[in-house]
Design an enzyme around this catalytic site. Structure first.
Site, short mmCIF file in Angstrom:
data_model
loop_
_atom_site.label_atom_id
_atom_site.label_comp_id
_atom_site.label_asym_id
_atom_site.label_seq_id
_atom_site.Cartn_x
_atom_site.Cartn_y
_atom_site.Cartn_z
N THR A 33 0.82 -1.21 0.00
CA THR A 33 0.00 0.00 0.00
C THR A 33 0.85 1.26 0.00
O THR A 33 0.50 2.26 -0.62
CB THR A 33 -0.92 0.01 1.24
N TYR A 46 -7.37 1.32 -4.50
CA TYR A 46 -6.05 1.61 -5.04
C TYR A 46 -5.41 0.33 -5.55
O TYR A 46 -5.90 -0.78 -5.31
CB TYR A 46 -5.14 2.24 -3.96
N THR A 112 1.13 -4.31 4.35
CA THR A 112 0.81 -4.65 5.74
C THR A 112 0.19 -6.04 5.92
O THR A 112 0.20 -6.57 7.02
CB THR A 112 -0.15 -3.61 6.35
N ASP A 113 -0.33 -6.63 4.85
CA ASP A 113 -1.05 -7.90 5.00
C ASP A 113 -0.18 -8.99 5.61
O ASP A 113 -0.64 -9.78 6.44
CB ASP A 113 -1.58 -8.38 3.64
N LYS A 185 -0.63 -7.50 13.01
CA LYS A 185 -1.63 -6.58 12.44
C LYS A 185 -2.98 -6.87 13.10
O LYS A 185 -3.49 -7.98 13.03
CB LYS A 185 -1.72 -6.74 10.93
N GLU A 306 -5.33 -29.08 28.61
CA GLU A 306 -6.54 -29.82 28.22
C GLU A 306 -6.22 -30.86 27.15
O GLU A 306 -6.85 -31.90 27.06
CB GLU A 306 -7.60 -28.83 27.72
#
Length: 349
Positions: A33, A46, A112-113, A185, A306
């Site tokens: 981005t 975009y 950023t992904d 993120k 557990e």
């Protein structure tokens, strides 16, 4: 005339001396981005990876006062298309930069992904203890109040600072400084998109001033056992997320596809429902390593709780989320298939 010449000469020498004293920072651009362009400044749509690295640098006022800047284009993709191949290319180039003394620090611009996964991969594989800072943006370069230039300015500030030395790979975003291991993120669109859910930021940067309050307590990148020099690929590790009444089809598909490892995004404390317990047992019988992580955003997945890991044959991801646990398991499998050693990696790195 002679006095004017001497004065100009002295000013030039002084300027060159000043420039030589500035830290040398190399910016490696991968797309995302931060390098995106949209058709309109007031719309969110975009295309990622449209702006070259030199234009990114030129858009940051005052950056030349922080460091002597050079840039390289490593890739130009949206980070949804980030790949192991690009990770390995980044690793190789950064190691070359420091080996050849081309720069004192590196800043990586990144979408950023998958930024958190790249940050963790580099923190586990880089062989030099010099500043490597990853940043990006939530708004494209053409957007109103684009956050990319400020994040680059802050990232360079950190990379050029003495405080960042020996701190490993860091992620700088929205004035926060996070470790490459802990950064996650946590927002799809907000500017404060990254945090460290278990530990919080280790510092902040504001107006070019860097404040580091803590150091990473896990083993440093200089101690990493994961040397990928000479490798062209990594073992396949899949992530399978669980949910209420989840069938075993995800794990079964990974087994059929030839995965060497599987990370489960389990329920609560990494728990598996009955159908997936049976599938995990089948995977382990076939020699596949299964690491239990959790879909819950904070806390640790604990051994022998557990779920009886000793009986089932699984290992746990500690406080790593599933996508980061996958990164560590891929690298761990380049060293060993012994589950006890792999478990130790999760507790140490």
């Amino acid at each position: 005339m002679r006095i004017t010449f001497i004065l100009c000469f002295c000013l030039l020498v002084g300027f060159n001396s000043y420039a030589q004293q500035l830290p040398r920072i190399k910016i490696l651009a991968t797309g995302g981005t931060i390098a995106g362009k949209g058709a309109s400044a007031d719309r969110s749509a975009y295309t990622s990876g449209e702006v070259p690295v030199q234009d990114l640098i030129a858009a940051v006022p005052g950056i030349e006062k922080l460091a002597t800047i050079t840039g390289e284009q490593i890739s130009n993709v949206g980070s949804q298309d980030m790949s192991v191949d690009i990770w390995m290319k980044l690793n190789k180039r950064i190691n070359e930069i420091f080996k050849n003394n081309e720069a004192d620090g590196v800043v990586i611009t990144h979408g950023t992904d998958t930024q958190e996964e790249t940050a963790y991969f580099l923190s586990l594989t880089l062989r030099y203890d010099k500043p490597v800072i990853i940043t990006g943006s939530m708004r494209p370069s053409t957007g109103i109040s684009a956050d990319g230039p400020k994040n680059i300015f802050d990232a360079v500030s950190v990379a050029a600072s003495k405080q960042a030395a020996h701190s490993g790979v860091l992620l700088v975003f929205n004035e926060n400084i996070l470790t490459g291991r802990d950064a996650v993120k946590t927002s799809t669109t907000h500017l404060n998109a990254f945090t460290a859910p278990n530990n919080g930021p280790i510092g902040q940067v504001y107006d070019g001033k860097v404040f580091l309050y803590e150091k990473e307590t896990r083993k440093s990148n200089k101690e990493t056992p994961f040397d990928i020099t000479g490798l062209t690929s990594l073992p396949r590790v899949d992530v399978v997320e669980l949910y209420a009444d989840a069938p075993a089809t995800g794990i079964e598909a990974s087994i059929a596809a030839g995965a060497k490892g599987i990370v489960t995004g389990g329920l609560g404390n990494g728990n598996l429902n009955k159908a997936n317990v049976t599938a995990v047992e089948d995977a382990i019988k076939k020699g596949i390593i299964v690491a239990r992580a959790s879909r819950v955003p904070t806390g640790r997945v604990t051994l022998l709780d557990e779920t009886d890991d000793a009986k089932l044959g699984t290992i746990v991801a500690d406080d790593l989320n599933p996508q980061k646990a996958r990164v560590l398991l891929m690298l761990g499998l380049t060293k060993t298939s012994d589950s006890k050693q792999l478990q130790q990696y999760f507790f140490e790195y």
